[in-house]
Scaffold this motif. Structure first.
Motif, mmCIF file in Angstrom:
data_model
loop_
_atom_site.group_PDB
_atom_site.id
_atom_site.type_symbol
_atom_site.label_atom_id
_atom_site.label_comp_id
_atom_site.label_asym_id
_atom_site.label_seq_id
_atom_site.Cartn_x
_atom_site.Cartn_y
_atom_site.Cartn_z
ATOM 1 N N MET A 237 -8.272 -6.733 -2.817
ATOM 2 C CA MET A 237 -8.453 -5.661 -2.598
ATOM 3 C C MET A 237 -7.198 -5.680 -2.272
ATOM 4 N N SER A 238 -6.052 -5.191 -2.230
ATOM 5 C CA SER A 238 -4.878 -4.771 -1.342
ATOM 6 C C SER A 238 -3.916 -4.272 -1.653
ATOM 7 N N TYR A 239 -3.108 -3.635 -0.766
ATOM 8 C CA TYR A 239 -2.109 -2.704 -0.803
ATOM 9 C C TYR A 239 -0.787 -3.573 -0.274
ATOM 10 N N ARG A 240 -1.257 -4.651 0.554
ATOM 11 C CA ARG A 240 0.263 -5.594 1.156
ATOM 12 C C ARG A 240 1.761 -5.583 0.184
ATOM 13 N N ALA A 241 0.858 -5.851 -1.131
ATOM 14 C CA ALA A 241 2.589 -6.073 -2.081
ATOM 15 C C ALA A 241 3.014 -4.776 -2.297
ATOM 16 N N SER A 242 2.395 -3.372 -2.314
ATOM 17 C CA SER A 242 3.342 -2.351 -2.766
ATOM 18 C C SER A 242 5.062 -2.297 -1.935
ATOM 19 N N ALA A 243 5.325 -2.402 -0.859
ATOM 20 C CA ALA A 243 6.721 -2.770 -0.497
ATOM 21 C C ALA A 243 7.168 -3.368 -1.124
ATOM 22 N N ALA A 244 6.605 -4.750 -1.637
ATOM 23 C CA ALA A 244 7.480 -5.528 -2.096
ATOM 24 C C ALA A 244 7.953 -5.520 -3.772
ATOM 25 N N LEU A 245 7.169 -4.767 -4.311
ATOM 26 C CA LEU A 245 7.186 -4.208 -5.634
ATOM 27 C C LEU A 245 8.387 -3.907 -5.527
ATOM 28 N N GLN A 246 7.415 -2.327 -4.775
ATOM 29 C CA GLN A 246 9.019 -1.572 -4.947
ATOM 30 C C GLN A 246 10.252 -1.680 -4.416
ATOM 31 N N GLY A 247 10.907 -2.819 -3.448
ATOM 32 C CA GLY A 247 12.315 -3.417 -3.752
ATOM 33 C C GLY A 247 12.773 -4.706 -4.406
ATOM 34 N N ALA A 248 11.254 -4.886 -5.088
ATOM 35 C CA ALA A 248 11.919 -5.313 -6.749
ATOM 36 C C ALA A 248 12.144 -5.318 -7.550
ATOM 37 N N GLY B 66 9.282 6.903 -7.434
ATOM 38 C CA GLY B 66 8.943 7.633 -6.805
ATOM 39 C C GLY B 66 7.581 7.360 -6.605
ATOM 40 N N PRO B 67 6.201 8.123 -7.339
ATOM 41 C CA PRO B 67 4.986 7.447 -6.477
ATOM 42 C C PRO B 67 4.304 6.802 -7.121
ATOM 43 N N GLU B 68 3.570 5.998 -6.703
ATOM 44 C CA GLU B 68 2.250 5.423 -6.977
ATOM 45 C C GLU B 68 0.957 5.320 -6.592
ATOM 46 N N ARG B 69 0.385 5.219 -7.336
ATOM 47 C CA ARG B 69 -1.289 4.857 -7.296
ATOM 48 C C ARG B 69 -1.734 3.419 -7.013
ATOM 49 N N VAL B 70 -2.323 2.978 -6.331
ATOM 50 C CA VAL B 70 -2.811 1.599 -6.371
ATOM 51 C C VAL B 70 -3.738 1.254 -5.876
ATOM 52 N N VAL B 71 -4.479 0.574 -6.647
ATOM 53 C CA VAL B 71 -5.655 0.323 -7.152
ATOM 54 C C VAL B 71 -6.277 -0.851 -7.216
ATOM 55 N N GLY C 14 -10.411 -10.813 -4.188
ATOM 56 C CA GLY C 14 -9.347 -9.816 -3.134
ATOM 57 C C GLY C 14 -7.850 -9.829 -3.207
ATOM 58 N N GLY C 15 -7.775 -10.469 -3.676
ATOM 59 C CA GLY C 15 -6.299 -10.275 -3.261
ATOM 60 C C GLY C 15 -5.236 -10.029 -4.452
ATOM 61 N N ALA C 16 -5.968 -8.878 -5.787
ATOM 62 C CA ALA C 16 -5.081 -7.989 -7.251
ATOM 63 C C ALA C 16 -5.356 -7.021 -6.455
ATOM 64 N N ALA C 17 -4.522 -5.893 -6.966
ATOM 65 C CA ALA C 17 -4.350 -5.245 -7.287
ATOM 66 C C ALA C 17 -3.369 -3.758 -8.445
ATOM 67 N N ARG C 18 -4.048 -3.589 -9.143
ATOM 68 C CA ARG C 18 -2.864 -2.871 -10.445
ATOM 69 C C ARG C 18 -1.915 -0.910 -9.613
ATOM 70 N N HIS C 19 -1.359 -1.326 -9.392
ATOM 71 C CA HIS C 19 0.182 -0.305 -8.918
ATOM 72 C C HIS C 19 0.422 0.400 -9.658
ATOM 73 N N ASP C 20 0.323 1.555 -10.297
ATOM 74 C CA ASP C 20 0.608 2.688 -11.210
ATOM 75 C C ASP C 20 2.122 2.928 -10.155
ATOM 76 N N PHE C 21 3.505 3.643 -10.544
ATOM 77 C CA PHE C 21 4.425 3.428 -10.255
ATOM 78 C C PHE C 21 5.187 4.060 -10.914
ATOM 79 N N ALA D 201 1.844 -2.177 -12.773
ATOM 80 C CA ALA D 201 2.232 -3.572 -12.604
ATOM 81 C C ALA D 201 0.384 -3.940 -11.981
ATOM 82 N N LEU D 202 0.493 -5.522 -12.204
ATOM 83 C CA LEU D 202 -0.601 -5.745 -11.544
ATOM 84 C C LEU D 202 0.325 -7.112 -10.441
ATOM 85 N N MET D 203 -0.653 -6.479 -9.200
ATOM 86 C CA MET D 203 -0.019 -8.226 -8.795
ATOM 87 C C MET D 203 -1.365 -8.764 -8.139
ATOM 88 N N ASP D 204 -0.622 -10.109 -7.984
ATOM 89 C CA ASP D 204 -1.358 -11.246 -7.062
ATOM 90 C C ASP D 204 -0.922 -11.844 -6.217
#
Length: 139
Positions: A1-12, A48-53, A60-67, A134-137
């Protein structure tokens, strides 16, 4: 699990919307990371808002981002939904058809979840809130 890709996803997402010709036709370069203090006069886009699970089975390296990506009508567009819906369509098409490149991890999948069109409270202005998943890996 990780929030690390959140800023990168938003930038993309931001770069995708700025670079898309159909989006530019509808809003020009009026794509914002936050709703501006003084809204533009035309139709514009706000991330706008984002929710990450976290996805614990992923090692440990994937998360679901609803934005949410919001398309809003500025002060001169208050007559109806047509312009806002055209821009929302362009946003949806851009995100559904473009392979997003991120600096952290990668987008394993991106899906449209839902949209809500509404009149801005206490105003004649309109908005459409588009929710994507988005599914981030990070592997």
């Amino acid at each position: 699990m990780s929030y690390r890709a959140s800023a990168a996803l938003q930038g993309a997402v931001y770069q995708c919307l700025l670079a898309d010709p159909a989006v530019a036709e509808q809003v020009g370069d009026a794509v914002y990371d936050a709703v501006p203090i003084d809204p533009p006069s035309g139709v514009y886009i706000s991330l706008g808002p984002e929710r990450v699970v976290g996805l614990p089975d992923s090692g440990g390296g994937a998360a679901r981002h609803d934005f949410v990506v919001s398309v809003l009508a500025g002060t001169d567009q208050a007559a109806g939904f047509a312009a806002v819906k055209r821009a929302a369509d362009a946003v949806s098409a851009a995100l559904e058809t473009t392979e997003l490149t991120t600096q952290t991890g990668h987008v394993a999948g991106l899906w449209f979840l839902n949209a809500r069109a509404k009149r801005v409270e206490n105003s004649a202005e309109r908005r459409v809130d588009l929710t994507f998943r988005a599914l981030m890996d990070l592997a």
